[in-house]
Write a protein that holds these residues in place. Structure first.
Motif, PDB file in Angstrom:
ATOM      1  N   HIS A   8      99.315 -54.218 -91.228  1.00 45.76           N
ATOM      2  CA  HIS A   8     100.177 -54.990 -92.423  1.00 45.76           C
ATOM      3  C   HIS A   8     101.062 -53.908 -93.298  1.00 45.76           C
ATOM      4  O   HIS A   8     100.502 -53.120 -93.811  1.00 45.76           O
ATOM      5  CB  HIS A   8      99.146 -55.783 -93.371  1.00 45.76           C
ATOM      6  CG  HIS A   8      99.889 -56.710 -93.965  1.00 45.76           C
ATOM      7  ND1 HIS A   8     100.997 -57.532 -93.735  1.00 45.76           N
ATOM      8  CD2 HIS A   8     100.021 -56.722 -95.428  1.00 45.76           C
ATOM      9  CE1 HIS A   8     101.379 -58.254 -94.650  1.00 45.76           C
ATOM     10  NE2 HIS A   8     100.681 -57.891 -95.755  1.00 45.76           N
ATOM     11  N   ILE A   9     102.215 -54.131 -93.139  1.00 47.54           N
ATOM     12  CA  ILE A   9     103.112 -53.038 -93.767  1.00 47.54           C
ATOM     13  C   ILE A   9     103.860 -53.981 -94.876  1.00 47.54           C
ATOM     14  O   ILE A   9     104.264 -55.139 -94.843  1.00 47.54           O
ATOM     15  CB  ILE A   9     104.269 -52.721 -92.902  1.00 47.54           C
ATOM     16  CG1 ILE A   9     103.491 -51.708 -91.708  1.00 47.54           C
ATOM     17  CG2 ILE A   9     105.244 -51.660 -93.718  1.00 47.54           C
ATOM     18  CD1 ILE A   9     104.591 -51.529 -90.923  1.00 47.54           C
ATOM     19  N   TYR A  37     101.779 -55.829 -85.570  1.00 44.93           N
ATOM     20  CA  TYR A  37     102.000 -55.533 -86.957  1.00 44.93           C
ATOM     21  C   TYR A  37     102.470 -56.908 -87.514  1.00 44.93           C
ATOM     22  O   TYR A  37     103.062 -57.716 -86.920  1.00 44.93           O
ATOM     23  CB  TYR A  37     102.778 -54.116 -87.184  1.00 44.93           C
ATOM     24  CG  TYR A  37     104.279 -54.824 -87.066  1.00 44.93           C
ATOM     25  CD1 TYR A  37     104.864 -55.095 -88.290  1.00 44.93           C
ATOM     26  CD2 TYR A  37     105.092 -54.543 -85.877  1.00 44.93           C
ATOM     27  CE1 TYR A  37     106.597 -55.404 -88.236  1.00 44.93           C
ATOM     28  CE2 TYR A  37     106.391 -54.724 -85.824  1.00 44.93           C
ATOM     29  CZ  TYR A  37     107.011 -54.948 -86.844  1.00 44.93           C
ATOM     30  OH  TYR A  37     108.412 -55.267 -87.026  1.00 44.93           O
ATOM     31  N   THR A  38     102.191 -57.047 -88.800  1.00 47.14           N
ATOM     32  CA  THR A  38     102.689 -57.880 -89.498  1.00 47.14           C
ATOM     33  C   THR A  38     103.321 -57.346 -90.866  1.00 47.14           C
ATOM     34  O   THR A  38     102.816 -56.177 -91.035  1.00 47.14           O
ATOM     35  CB  THR A  38     102.011 -59.014 -90.057  1.00 47.14           C
ATOM     36  OG1 THR A  38     100.825 -58.291 -91.073  1.00 47.14           O
ATOM     37  CG2 THR A  38     101.219 -59.774 -89.108  1.00 47.14           C
ATOM     38  N   PHE A  39     104.332 -57.980 -91.734  1.00 44.33           N
ATOM     39  CA  PHE A  39     104.917 -57.220 -92.763  1.00 44.33           C
ATOM     40  C   PHE A  39     105.247 -58.417 -93.819  1.00 44.33           C
ATOM     41  O   PHE A  39     105.510 -59.524 -93.424  1.00 44.33           O
ATOM     42  CB  PHE A  39     105.847 -56.296 -92.600  1.00 44.33           C
ATOM     43  CG  PHE A  39     107.260 -57.016 -92.151  1.00 44.33           C
ATOM     44  CD1 PHE A  39     108.224 -57.224 -93.114  1.00 44.33           C
ATOM     45  CD2 PHE A  39     107.782 -57.654 -90.885  1.00 44.33           C
ATOM     46  CE1 PHE A  39     109.542 -57.881 -93.027  1.00 44.33           C
ATOM     47  CE2 PHE A  39     108.874 -58.346 -90.707  1.00 44.33           C
ATOM     48  CZ  PHE A  39     109.766 -58.362 -91.827  1.00 44.33           C
ATOM     49  N   GLU A  40     105.350 -57.635 -94.998  1.00 44.27           N
ATOM     50  CA  GLU A  40     105.815 -58.641 -96.088  1.00 44.27           C
ATOM     51  C   GLU A  40     107.090 -57.925 -96.840  1.00 44.27           C
ATOM     52  O   GLU A  40     107.161 -56.730 -96.753  1.00 44.27           O
ATOM     53  CB  GLU A  40     104.910 -58.690 -97.121  1.00 44.27           C
ATOM     54  CG  GLU A  40     104.144 -57.498 -98.018  1.00 44.27           C
ATOM     55  CD  GLU A  40     102.884 -57.663 -98.949  1.00 44.27           C
ATOM     56  OE1 GLU A  40     103.135 -58.807 -99.378  1.00 44.27           O
ATOM     57  OE2 GLU A  40     102.644 -56.684 -99.477  1.00 44.27           O
ATOM     58  N   ALA A  87     102.424 -54.637-103.718  1.00 42.65           N
ATOM     59  CA  ALA A  87     102.289 -54.665-102.069  1.00 42.65           C
ATOM     60  C   ALA A  87     100.886 -54.665-101.964  1.00 42.65           C
ATOM     61  O   ALA A  87      99.808 -54.646-102.605  1.00 42.65           O
ATOM     62  CB  ALA A  87     102.953 -53.357-101.784  1.00 42.65           C
ATOM     63  N   SER A  88     100.482 -55.498-100.613  1.00 46.32           N
ATOM     64  CA  SER A  88      99.304 -55.644-100.043  1.00 46.32           C
ATOM     65  C   SER A  88      99.123 -54.754 -98.858  1.00 46.32           C
ATOM     66  O   SER A  88      98.136 -55.070 -98.367  1.00 46.32           O
ATOM     67  CB  SER A  88      98.966 -57.229 -99.886  1.00 46.32           C
ATOM     68  OG  SER A  88     100.050 -57.597 -99.041  1.00 46.32           O
ATOM     69  N   GLY A  89     100.166 -54.184 -98.303  1.00 47.67           N
ATOM     70  CA  GLY A  89     100.012 -53.823 -97.248  1.00 47.67           C
ATOM     71  C   GLY A  89      99.050 -52.205 -96.957  1.00 47.67           C
ATOM     72  O   GLY A  89      98.889 -51.797 -97.834  1.00 47.67           O
ATOM     73  N   ALA A  90      98.760 -52.189 -95.763  1.00 48.52           N
ATOM     74  CA  ALA A  90      98.122 -50.692 -95.597  1.00 48.52           C
ATOM     75  C   ALA A  90      98.991 -49.696 -95.539  1.00 48.52           C
ATOM     76  O   ALA A  90      98.698 -48.345 -96.032  1.00 48.52           O
ATOM     77  CB  ALA A  90      97.378 -50.637 -94.126  1.00 48.52           C
ATOM     78  N   LYS A 174     100.733 -44.421 -96.522  1.00 48.58           N
ATOM     79  CA  LYS A 174      99.505 -44.798 -96.664  1.00 48.58           C
ATOM     80  C   LYS A 174      99.213 -45.272 -97.882  1.00 48.58           C
ATOM     81  O   LYS A 174      99.639 -44.589 -99.095  1.00 48.58           O
ATOM     82  CB  LYS A 174      98.367 -43.967 -96.196  1.00 48.58           C
ATOM     83  CG  LYS A 174      98.364 -43.493 -94.662  1.00 48.58           C
ATOM     84  CD  LYS A 174      97.222 -42.438 -94.490  1.00 48.58           C
ATOM     85  CE  LYS A 174      96.941 -42.036 -93.212  1.00 48.58           C
ATOM     86  NZ  LYS A 174      96.121 -41.210 -92.714  1.00 48.58           N
ATOM     87  N   ARG A 175      98.756 -46.444 -97.981  1.00 54.58           N
ATOM     88  CA  ARG A 175      98.222 -46.902 -99.459  1.00 54.58           C
ATOM     89  C   ARG A 175      97.547 -45.893-100.060  1.00 54.58           C
ATOM     90  O   ARG A 175      97.571 -45.952-101.689  1.00 54.58           O
ATOM     91  CB  ARG A 175      97.517 -48.228 -99.364  1.00 54.58           C
ATOM     92  CG  ARG A 175      96.706 -48.672-100.811  1.00 54.58           C
ATOM     93  CD  ARG A 175      96.321 -50.271-100.391  1.00 54.58           C
ATOM     94  NE  ARG A 175      97.337 -51.208-100.414  1.00 54.58           N
ATOM     95  CZ  ARG A 175      97.901 -51.641-101.475  1.00 54.58           C
ATOM     96  NH1 ARG A 175      97.819 -51.304-102.642  1.00 54.58           N
ATOM     97  NH2 ARG A 175      99.063 -52.387-100.985  1.00 54.58           N
TER      98      ARG A 175
END
Length: 341
Positions: A8-9, A37-40, A87-90, A174-175
Motif C-alpha cells: 500500500h503506497i 499494490y494499492t495506493f492512496e 498517509a497510511s501507506g507502507a 519506507k514509513r
C-alpha cells in the motif's frame, strides 16, 4: 516474503498554483497499472490562488478517492509533513506538481521495491522537457552535466542503469524512515530534501535509483523562470547546509566556489598583470567549453539556439553562484545558525 505482499503506497502531491499541470498529473495517476499494490492519493494544497483546487475538486466530485488537505503555511516542507501525517501507506511517495508520469510509473516503483527490499528509499530519473525556444534551451541545460553536475537522475535518460546513490528525486520512502529520522525541517522554504537526505545518510539510510522509473518534469519555459529558480536553489542550498552541516555535495558547492574565485581574480586583475592573464585564461577556457557543450543543443534544435544556450549556461552558473554567496548575508541563514546553537 515482500514479493508476495500487496503493498500500500501513499502518493503525496504538495502543490500551489498548479492549474496548468495538475489535471493531467491526476489523470496519469488514476490510470496507473495496478498489480501487487494499492495506493492512496493525498493532495496538500498551499492555498492556491488560481484554479488548481477547482481542477482537483472536479475529480473528487466525480467519486475518485482523493484526500485533499490544506497547507496554510504554503511552503513545501510543511506541506510534505502534513501529507506524511495523513498517509497510511507502507511507502510514502513524493511527486511534484508540474510533472507527468507514464501509466506504469507506480508499478515500476513497486517492482523495484520488491527487488530491493532493503533500500530505504527508491527513485528514478527525471526527463526534463521544455516548451518553446527558451524552454528547449532550459531543457538541455537542466539535462547536461555542464549544467547539473553529476546528478545521475537528470543525466541518465536513455540509459539502462540501477544502483545505490546518495540521493533520489520523487523518492518512495519506507514509513520507518520518518520514524527514525523525523520530518522535514520547516525552517526551510525549499530544498528541504537536501537537508533531510543528509540526516538520512547520517543514520545509514540507503537510496536506490533505477532508470526503469521515469517521470517528466516541465522546466520553466522562460529565462526569467530559470533565473528565479536558480536564485532560490542557490540561496536555499546554503541555508539547508546551515541547518544540517555537510548536506551539500561538491556539485552544489561548485557554483559558489566558481563565483568567489572569479570575483577575487577579477579584483586582483586590476592590480596585477599576472592575475589579469590568469583571469582572462580561465574566462577563455570557460567560453570555449560552454560553446562546445552548447553546440550540441544547436545541432538538435537549430543553430539559432547556439548563442541563447551559451548565455543560459552562463546565467545558470552565475546566478546560482551569486545566490549561494548572497545567502551568507540573508536573515534565514543566520536565523537557522542561531537556532542550531
Amino acid at each position: 516474503m515482500l514479493n508476495n505482499e500487496t503493498l500500500h503506497i501513499s502518493v503525496l502531491l504538495v502543490i500551489r498554483n498548479e492549474e496548468r499541470y495538475i489535471a493531467s498529473l491526476i489523470e496519469n495517476l488514476l490510470k496507473q497499472k495496478r498489480e501487487g499494490y494499492t495506493f492512496e492519493l493525498i493532495i496538500v494544497d498551499g492555498e492556491s490562488t488560481d484554479k488548481t483546487l477547482d481542477r482537483v475538486n472536479e475529480y473528487v466530485a466525480s467519486g475518485h478517492a482523493i484526500k485533499v488537505v490544506t497547507n496554510p503555511k504554503k511552503t513545501l516542507p510543511t506541506g510534505w509533513n502534513i501529507g506524511i501525517k495523513e498517509a497510511s501507506g507502507a511507502y510514502i511517495l513524493r511527486v511534484d506538481g508540474h510533472t507527468s508520469v507514464p501509466n506504469d510509473f507506480l508499478q515500476q516503483y513497486v517492482d523495484c521495491i520488491k527487488q530491493q527490499p532493503n533500500a530505504d528509499v527508491v527513485g528514478g530519473i527525471i526527463q526534463s522537457r521544455g516548451v518553446g525556444k527558451q524552454g528547449k534551451v532550459n531543457e538541455y541545460v537542466y539535462s547536461h552535466p555542464f549544467g547539473v553536475g553529476n546528478s545521475k537522475f537528470r543525466t541518465l535518460e536513455g540509459k539502462d542503469w540501477k544502483g545505490y546513490v546518495d540521493t533520489v528525486p520523487y523518492g518512495a520512502y519506507k514509513r520507518s524512515v520518518f520514524t527514525d529520522v523525523g520530518l522535514f525541517d520547516e525552517r526551510l522554504k525549499r530544498n528541504e530534501d537536501i537537508e533531510f537526505h543528509k540526516r538520512m545518510r547520517d543514520l545509514g539510510k540507503t537510496f536506490y535509483l533505477s532508470t526503469t522509473i521515469q517521470s517528466t518534469y516541465y522546466v520553466r519555459p522562460t529565462l526569467k523562470g530559470l533565473i528565479d529558480k536558480s536564485l532560490g536553489d542557490g540561496k536555499w542550498n546554503m541555508i539547508a547546509n546551515a541547518a544540517t552541516p555537510g548536506a551539500l555535495g561538491l556539485r552544489h558547492r561548485i557554483p559558489l566556489l566558481a563565483f568567489i574565485t572569479g570575483l577575487l581574480l577579477l579584483i586582483a586583475s586590476f592590480f596585477s598583470t599576472t592575475m589579469l592573464l590568469l583571469f582572462s585564461g580561465i574566462v577563455l577556457i570557460y567560453v570555449v567549453l560552454n560553446a562546445t557543450v552548447s553546440y550540441q543543443c544547436a545541432k538538435e534544435n537549430g543553430i539559432s539556439l547556439w548563442l541563447p544556450c551559451i548565455g543560459t549556461f552562463f546565467i545558470l552558473h552565475f546566478v546560482r553562484g551569486f545566490a549561494s554567496f548572497q545567502a551568507y548575508f540573508s536573515r534565514p541563514y543566520w536565523h537557522i545558525k542561531r537556532t542550531n546553537q
